[in-house]
Design an enzyme around this catalytic site. Structure first.
Site, PDB file in Angstrom:
ATOM      1  N   GLU A  85      -5.061  -5.191  10.870  1.00  0.00           N
ATOM      2  CA  GLU A  85      -4.007  -4.212  11.107  1.00  0.00           C
ATOM      3  C   GLU A  85      -4.268  -3.490  12.419  1.00  0.00           C
ATOM      4  OE1 GLU A  85      -2.204  -2.918   7.068  1.00  0.00           O
ATOM      5  OE2 GLU A  85      -3.963  -1.697   7.416  1.00  0.00           O
ATOM      6  N   ASN A  91       0.861  -1.189   0.000  1.00  0.00           N
ATOM      7  CA  ASN A  91       0.000   0.000   0.000  1.00  0.00           C
ATOM      8  C   ASN A  91       0.892   1.233   0.000  1.00  0.00           C
ATOM      9  OD1 ASN A  91      -1.833   2.025   0.499  1.00  0.00           O
ATOM     10  ND2 ASN A  91      -2.382   1.338   2.569  1.00  0.00           N
ATOM     11  N   GLY A  99       2.778   2.088  10.853  1.00  0.00           N
ATOM     12  CA  GLY A  99       3.716   3.193  10.671  1.00  0.00           C
ATOM     13  C   GLY A  99       4.453   3.586  11.938  1.00  0.00           C
ATOM     14  N   GLU A 140      -6.628   4.520   8.226  1.00  0.00           N
ATOM     15  CA  GLU A 140      -6.477   5.957   7.940  1.00  0.00           C
ATOM     16  C   GLU A 140      -7.751   6.522   7.326  1.00  0.00           C
ATOM     17  OE1 GLU A 140      -2.864   5.515   5.688  1.00  0.00           O
ATOM     18  OE2 GLU A 140      -1.831   4.945   7.529  1.00  0.00           O
ATOM     19  N   LYS A 143       0.060   4.248  -0.282  1.00  0.00           N
ATOM     20  CA  LYS A 143      -0.604   5.434   0.294  1.00  0.00           C
ATOM     21  C   LYS A 143      -0.361   6.642  -0.631  1.00  0.00           C
ATOM     22  CE  LYS A 143      -0.177   3.238   4.762  1.00  0.00           C
ATOM     23  NZ  LYS A 143       0.041   3.345   6.195  1.00  0.00           N
TER      24      LYS A 143
END
Ligand code: PGA
Length: 258
Positions: free
Chosen positions: A172, A12, A178, A103, A14
């Protein structure tokens, strides 16, 4: 050890790698995936790059690397400024779409209801969903991990049971995304096993066939331990998917167990 389900590694990107860097990375990943593939590799570039990444993969290694969007709108078309529908994403070259990333839930107001609606739209259009679930640190500390994960899962599990085994779930833990704080293999496996058991309540086929990816600070050096767990079928990778070496290190770890 070989896995009962074909391992899947999804990167991913992002809101990163949006220019020539993304095209170059896609070309390099495709070149590495030209041979026989015991595992499945998917990349999720920013929407603006989907078309060009799809063309590059088609040129270098057709069908060897899947392409995913990072989001979709649940309606097929209409007055929704800035949004993209499932059919538009298919048209841009996607086979996959990430839905309900933490997110998106945290910054863009996505809810269990919108995640369900988006999953319905993706399945209906023939776009394969990677639906994300996971608890925050406060929820884990309060002992509410499974309660939260079950609530998020129950919102869409009957939808993905319409074609069992096609959709993918990504667990997740939000506190591991992160942050460099990866869940221990035991912590991850415990939740993965609980998710699989919960799916059993919907259908046996769904429980057995659904790939459950782990996501949250997955790196080449912690990947092997995670993939060694019975109910972890691959990874959704953020930071480490932005560079060839770190991403391929994770892909190699998955190849070892496939
Ligand atoms: P991370 O992100 O690997 O950078 O923790 C994972 C994700 O958000 O999917």
């Amino acid at each position: 050890m070989s896995k009962p389900r074909r391992p899947l590694i999804a990167g991913n990107w992002k809101m990163n790698n949006g220019g020539q860097d993304g095209i170059d990375l896609a070309r390099a990943i495709a070149a590495e995936c030209r041979g026989a593939n015991a595992i499945e590799v998917v990349v999720a570039p920013p929407a603006s790059l989907l078309h060009r990444v799809a063309e590059m993969i088609e040129k270098v290694a057709p069908g060897r690397v899947g392409i995913s969007a990072q989001n979709l709108h649940s309606e097929p078309n209409g007055a929704f400024t800035g949004e993209l529908s499932a059919s538009m994403l298919l048209d841009a070259g996607c086979q996959w779409v990430i839905i309900g990333h933490s997110e998106r839930r945290q910054y863009f107001g996505e809810t269990d209801e919108s995640v369900r609606a988006k999953t319905v739209a993706a399945m209906k259009a023939g776009l394969l969903p990677i639906v994300c679930i996971g608890e925050t640190l406060a929820e884990r500390d309060a002992g509410r991990t499974l309660e939260v994960v079950y609530r998020q899962l129950d919102a869409f599990s009957s939808v993905i049971n319409e074609k069992p085994g096609t959709a993918v779930i990504a667990y997740e833990p939000v506190w591991a995304i992160g942050t460099g704080k990866v869940a221990t293999t035991e912590q991850a496996q415990e939740v993965h096993a609980a998710i699989r058991k919960r799916l059993e309540g919907v259908s046996r086929e769904l429980s057995r066939g659904t790939r459950i990816l782990y996501g949250g600070s997955v790196k080449a050096d912690n990947a092997a331990g995670l993939f060694g767990q019975a109910d972890i079928d691959g990874a959704l990778v953020g930071g480490a998917s932005l560079k060839l070496d770190s991403f391929m290190g994770i892909v190699s770890a998955a190849r070892q167990v496939a």
